[in-house]
Design a protein around this motif. Structure first.
Motif, PDB file in Angstrom:
ATOM      1  N   GLY A 174       0.805  -1.218   0.000  1.00 19.57           N
ATOM      2  CA  GLY A 174       0.000   0.000   0.000  1.00 19.57           C
ATOM      3  C   GLY A 174       0.837   1.266   0.000  1.00 19.57           C
ATOM      4  N   THR A 175       2.099   1.172   0.452  1.00 17.89           N
ATOM      5  CA  THR A 175       2.922   2.387   0.437  1.00 17.89           C
ATOM      6  C   THR A 175       3.413   2.649  -0.977  1.00 17.89           C
ATOM      7  N   ALA A 176       3.662   3.898  -1.257  1.00 19.30           N
ATOM      8  CA  ALA A 176       4.150   4.267  -2.584  1.00 19.30           C
ATOM      9  C   ALA A 176       5.674   4.394  -2.550  1.00 19.30           C
TER      10      ALA A 176
ATOM     11  N   GLY B  46      11.460   6.871  -4.564  1.00 22.08           N
ATOM     12  CA  GLY B  46      12.241   7.239  -5.758  1.00 22.08           C
ATOM     13  C   GLY B  46      11.574   6.739  -7.032  1.00 22.08           C
ATOM     14  N   GLN B  47      12.289   6.873  -8.126  1.00 20.79           N
ATOM     15  CA  GLN B  47      11.750   6.405  -9.401  1.00 20.79           C
ATOM     16  C   GLN B  47      12.170   4.973  -9.682  1.00 20.79           C
ATOM     17  N   THR B  48      13.272   4.548  -9.091  1.00 16.15           N
ATOM     18  CA  THR B  48      13.776   3.221  -9.371  1.00 16.15           C
ATOM     19  C   THR B  48      13.134   2.212  -8.432  1.00 16.15           C
TER      20      THR B  48
ATOM     21  N   GLY C  20       3.030  -6.122  -8.519  1.00 15.60           N
ATOM     22  CA  GLY C  20       3.370  -4.706  -8.580  1.00 15.60           C
ATOM     23  C   GLY C  20       3.243  -3.994  -7.237  1.00 15.60           C
ATOM     24  N   GLN C  21       2.999  -4.776  -6.147  1.00 16.57           N
ATOM     25  CA  GLN C  21       2.914  -4.137  -4.830  1.00 16.57           C
ATOM     26  C   GLN C  21       4.303  -4.103  -4.195  1.00 16.57           C
ATOM     27  N   LEU C  22       4.583  -3.027  -3.454  1.00 15.99           N
ATOM     28  CA  LEU C  22       5.858  -2.959  -2.742  1.00 15.99           C
ATOM     29  C   LEU C  22       5.855  -3.995  -1.629  1.00 15.99           C
ATOM     30  N   VAL C  23       6.969  -4.715  -1.502  1.00 18.62           N
ATOM     31  CA  VAL C  23       7.018  -5.739  -0.453  1.00 18.62           C
ATOM     32  C   VAL C  23       8.241  -5.573   0.447  1.00 18.62           C
ATOM     33  N   GLY C  24       9.124  -4.648   0.124  1.00 19.67           N
ATOM     34  CA  GLY C  24      10.290  -4.487   0.975  1.00 19.67           C
ATOM     35  C   GLY C  24      11.333  -3.639   0.286  1.00 19.67           C
ATOM     36  N   GLU C  25      12.530  -3.618   0.877  1.00 17.82           N
ATOM     37  CA  GLU C  25      13.609  -2.888   0.221  1.00 17.82           C
ATOM     38  C   GLU C  25      14.898  -3.669   0.352  1.00 17.82           C
ATOM     39  N   VAL C  26      15.811  -3.358  -0.528  1.00 17.39           N
ATOM     40  CA  VAL C  26      17.092  -4.065  -0.508  1.00 17.39           C
ATOM     41  C   VAL C  26      18.199  -3.023  -0.355  1.00 17.39           C
ATOM     42  N   THR C  27      19.193  -3.353   0.490  1.00 20.89           N
ATOM     43  CA  THR C  27      20.286  -2.407   0.713  1.00 20.89           C
ATOM     44  C   THR C  27      21.571  -2.952   0.122  1.00 20.89           C
TER      45      THR C  27
END
Lengths: 253, 319
Positions: free
Chosen positions: B263-265, B268-270, B300-307
């Motif tokens: 649900g979060t947007a 950034g663009q990438t 297409g839903q955000l599920v996390g981030e990678v560092t």
């Protein structure tokens, strides 16, 4: 599609090349039938002769006999030429390739007249020595083109045919021969066309061909006879050549 | 299963393949890699008896291939080569239906199978059915070649540099198709290539060959981490091994999907996908100048981030 250059052919669903062939066949038939009716022209050509139309045999008989000689010798040359061409391109026959090429080249360089002269004592007068010399003379183009046709096939095609599980016979009949066919037909065409002209010399040793009027004309100094034979031989050669053009398949792409 | 036990092949007294031991389990994708003349194609061609082997044994599903009739064996094994070897005088449909026809399948069944394969390889039936090979582009011809190899539904597929002659874009496209097809069909594949990247991308087992010997047989990751010798290392390219290793891992193995992200947007663009490789993620970070990028799932839903840290640790960890 709706702008065919030959409307008549389009109407009959016919390849135009067949129409041209039909035209030449008609021409030849007309010439055989109409030659005796051109007495006026030949009398103008040879005013001094008592007879100006060759009459010992009917032109139709000579034409059929001529075609028969060429057909028999062509059939033999095709069997021998294509057969050896296939054998020497197989793995087990490759050793014979140089020998076979040489023999065929000798057959071509040996003048047919000399073959006739040499073979008459063995085979007697008439059709047999003529067929022998025609076979020898016509062998080279057929065999050479069979070799070229078979060797020009992309090795990857042969490899994949084997790799897919085709038997050697299937590879030959369903892949190699169809792919080599246009080149092979070109060789047969050359051979047959040349031999239609060459067969005329058979008349010197008693075979009945369209060479009869030519030889008779030369011996008696009767230009009219010679022209009659020569015109028919030429027309026959052109007609048969056109026939080959009609049956040669188009390559894809 | 394909087993090669001490196989040797001599060409004029010189050994092209010597004492080769290789086992390809059922459903495995084995790539044989090496420079020209290392014996990889020779090995492949011995498996379907296009070349006889001079020593050792080759078994397929436990049976020695010397006991099989050549034609019967080859009809059971799919075969695709670099120059396709499509029959120029046959249409695309006839080319694909070749082996089923040899096996004497009924006409309707051959047609149905041909349709199925054209769909599988993304060849439009209406466009290609009646075309001749000379009317195809390189990529299309190779699709037909692969379809033909798969036609009789063989358990084993032998491929000799099938994508070697294609331009890089078409090649990558077909490699992806191959991965998709293999994930569905699970054939036992032996794939010859000189392109290490292609081998690492497609294969479950990579066999490196050098001067007729199998130098190393390992999974792509093991190969990268523990190359057997300098030759394997040189094939892998010493400079970008880290990137190649990162190319083997997808972000799905790194990122723990967490519902709180849904649900979060993205800021950034990438945005990366879970199916992207770690290598793609590194490249995106280099390009965007950020050391942390959001990841989305197939929907297409955000599920996390990678560092960047995570990615660095990934390459350190032992498999």
């Amino acid at each position: 599609m709706n702008q065919r250059p030959y409307p008549l052919a389009a109407a009959w669903q016919l390849n135009p090349v067949w129409l041209i062939t039909l035209g030449w066949v008609l021409c030849l038939g007309l010439a055989v039938w109409g030659m005796p009716h051109l007495e006026g022209f030949f009398r103008w050509l040879e005013p001094g002769q008592r007879q100006v139309i060759y009459q010992r045999d009917a032109f139709a008989f000579l034409l059929l006999n001529h075609m028969q000689l060429v057909a028999v010798s062509a059939a033999m040359a095709i069997v021998i030429g294509v057969g050896t061409g296939i054998i020497v391109t197989r793995g087990w026959g490759r050793d014979f390739l140089p020998l076979v090429s040489q023999v065929a080249s000798i057959g071509q360089t040996f003048p047919p007249v000399a073959v006739l002269a040499l073979s008459v004592p063995l085979l007697g007068f008439g059709a047999k020595p003529v067929i022998l010399s025609l076979v020898l003379y016509g062998l080279l183009p057929i065999m050479r083109n069979t070799l070229v046709g078979l060797n020009d096939i992309d090795p990857a095609v042969r490899e994949s045919a084997r790799g897919m599980g085709m038997s050697p016979l299937q590879v030959l009949v369903r892949v190699e021969l169809p792919l080599a066919l246009p080149v092979m037909l070109a060789g047969i065409r050359t051979s047959v066309t040349i031999n239609i002209a060459t067969a005329a010399i058979g008349s010197t040793i008693g075979a009945r061909t369209l060479g009869d009027p030519v030889i008779a004309g030369l011996i008696n100094g009767n230009l009219a006879y010679t022209v009659q034979g020569a015109v028919l031989i030429g027309l026959l050669a052109v007609t048969v050549d056109q026939l080959f053009a009609a049956i040669t398949p188009k390559r894809h792409g | 299963m394909i087993e090669l036990i001490g196989v040797t092949k001599l060409f004029g007294g010189r050994a092209a393949v010597r004492d080769l031991h290789l086992t390809v389990p059922t459903g495995a994708f084995c790539a044989l890699v090496g420079t020209s003349g290392c014996g990889k194609s020779t090995t492949l061609r011995m498996i379907n008896k296009l070349l006889p082997h001079d020593g050792g044994q080759i078994h397929i599903d436990g049976q020695q291939i010397s006991q099989f009739n050549e034609q019967t064996l080859r009809r059971r094994i799919g075969y695709a080569i670099q120059s396709t070897g499509l029959f120029p005088h046959w249409t695309v449909a006839a080319n694909i239906g070749l082996v089923p026809n040899l096996l004497g399948w009924p006409k309707a069944k051959v047609q149905e199978r041909t349709r199925e394969l054209m769909a599988l390889l993304g060849l439009d039936e209406g466009t290609f059915w009646h075309k001749y090979p000379s009317q195809l582009s390189g990529g299309q011809a190779q699709r037909v070649g692969v379809a033909r190899a798969l036609a009789a539904d063989p358990d084993i597929l032998l491929m000799d540099e099938p994508f070697g002659a294609l331009d890089p874009i078409t090649r990558e496209h077909l490699q992806n198709e191959m991965l998709r097809i293999q994930s569905r069909l699970r054939k036992t594949v032996v794939f010859v290539t000189h392109d290490m990247d292609e081998a690492l991308k497609l294969a479950t087992h990579v066999g490196v060959m050098h001067e007729g010997r199998l130098v190393q047989l390992a999974s792509p990751e093991t190969l990268l981490r523990q190359p057997a010798n300098g030759y394997v290392e040189s094939l892998l390219g010493s400079q970008d091994r880290g990137l190649k290793l990162a190319g083997l891992k997808t972000l799905a193995e790194v990122v723990q999907p967490d519902d709180k992200w849904i649900g979060t947007a993205a800021r950034g663009q990438t945005v990366l996908n879970l199916s992207d490789s770690a290598r793609t993620a590194l490249s995106a970070m280099l390009w965007s100048g950020q050391n942390c990028l959001p990841v989305r799932n197939e929907q297409g839903q955000l599920v996390g981030e990678v560092t960047l840290d995570q990615l660095c640790r990934l390459s350190e960890s032992k498999a």
